[in-house]
Design a protein around this motif. Structure first.
Motif, short mmCIF file in Angstrom:
data_model
loop_
_atom_site.label_atom_id
_atom_site.label_comp_id
_atom_site.label_asym_id
_atom_site.label_seq_id
_atom_site.Cartn_x
_atom_site.Cartn_y
_atom_site.Cartn_z
N PHE A 131 50.28 41.27 33.25
CA PHE A 131 50.54 40.74 34.59
C PHE A 131 49.62 39.56 34.84
N LEU A 132 50.10 38.38 34.51
CA LEU A 132 49.30 37.17 34.66
C LEU A 132 49.07 36.87 36.13
N VAL A 133 47.93 36.21 36.40
CA VAL A 133 47.60 35.83 37.77
C VAL A 133 48.70 34.98 38.38
N GLU A 134 49.26 34.07 37.59
CA GLU A 134 50.32 33.19 38.09
C GLU A 134 51.53 33.99 38.54
N TYR A 135 51.83 35.08 37.78
CA TYR A 135 52.95 35.92 38.16
C TYR A 135 52.67 36.67 39.47
N LEU A 136 51.48 37.26 39.57
CA LEU A 136 51.12 37.99 40.79
C LEU A 136 51.17 37.09 42.01
N ASN A 137 50.71 35.84 41.85
CA ASN A 137 50.69 34.91 42.97
C ASN A 137 52.08 34.44 43.37
N SER A 138 53.06 34.59 42.47
CA SER A 138 54.41 34.10 42.75
C SER A 138 55.26 35.13 43.48
N ILE A 139 54.79 36.37 43.57
CA ILE A 139 55.59 37.43 44.20
C ILE A 139 55.79 37.14 45.68
N LYS A 146 52.02 37.43 51.25
CA LYS A 146 52.10 36.31 50.31
C LYS A 146 50.72 35.94 49.81
N HIS A 147 50.66 35.31 48.63
CA HIS A 147 49.40 34.85 48.06
C HIS A 147 48.77 33.78 48.92
N GLU A 148 49.59 32.91 49.49
CA GLU A 148 49.08 31.75 50.23
C GLU A 148 49.49 31.81 51.69
#
Length: 218
Positions: A131-139, A146-148
């Motif tokens: 589970f890459l950080v980029e994937y987790l942030n895109s959920i 949301k991540h952002e």
């Protein structure tokens, strides 16, 4: 949500009719103009007095009727927390926020969520690489923050209802229209494929959800 009482008999009559309409939508009793639709899903006609007719850009139109004289009232907490723009999905909410943030004076701040994974076992565990950080942030899905998150010093309430697509879950429509405390406070903009506004939307109510609810008379 409880509706405010009116000051005259006529106002109270209008409020009573509005409440009756709200409950009919919530109970799935509002007239279905598409009788051949699937069980639990129906098309209903929104009364014209609650429709925000689109002329030009839909979000801008809804903003104008929801937040009149916005810049002169931006410092009023009562003004901001007493109104809202609702939408059915996170994607649509993001679109609204992006357009409305530019109207707010001030510096834009961006806040990120926690994107690390704790308690995943020993160092040989491949959980981190799976589970890459980029994937987790895109959920981006309901019930998960949301991540952002962005803001400009003001936390805006949400009022009105913007439907560029139909509601897709049980009582979505009712939950939205029951947020207001007076009939004149409801503004619904239903966007159509031909870029015009309309007054027909889907109302999804699965009556079996109510079967085992206790009676209010008990």
């Amino acid at each position: 949500m409880q509706l405010n009482a009116g000051n005259t008999k006529l106002e109270n009559k209008i409020i009573a009719e509005f409440n009756k309409w709200q409950l009919a939508v919530g109970d799935g009793k509002e007239t279905n103009i598409s009788p051949n639709s699937d069980s639990g899903e129906m098309l209903i006609k929104i009364p014209d007095q609650y429709i925000a007719h689109k002329y030009g850009e839909p979000i801008q139109k809804l903003f104008e009727v929801t937040y009149p004289d916005f810049l002169h009232n931006i410092s009023s907490h009562e003004y901001l927390r007493s109104r809202a723009i609702l939408a059915p999905t996170n994607i649509v909410v993001d679109e609204i926020n992006t357009q409305l943030l530019v109207k707010i004076p001030g510096t834009l701040f961006t806040y990120l969520n926690q994107d690390s994974i704790n308690d995943v076992g020993d160092d040989d565990n491949d959980f981190r690489s799976t589970f890459l950080v980029e994937y987790l942030n895109s959920i981006n899905m309901p019930c998960i923050p949301k991540h952002e998150l962005k803001l400009k010093g003001q936390s805006l309430d949400i009022v009105g209802l913007y439907l560029p697509r139909v509601a897709f879950s049980h009582e979505h429509t009712y939950v939205a229209i029951s947020r207001v405390t007076r009939p004149e406070g409801l503004h619904i903009l239903i966007d159509s494929d031909d870029c015009s506004s309309k007054n027909i939307t889907k109302n999804i109510v699965f009556e079996e959800v109510f079967y085992n609810l206790p009676s209010v008379d008990n």
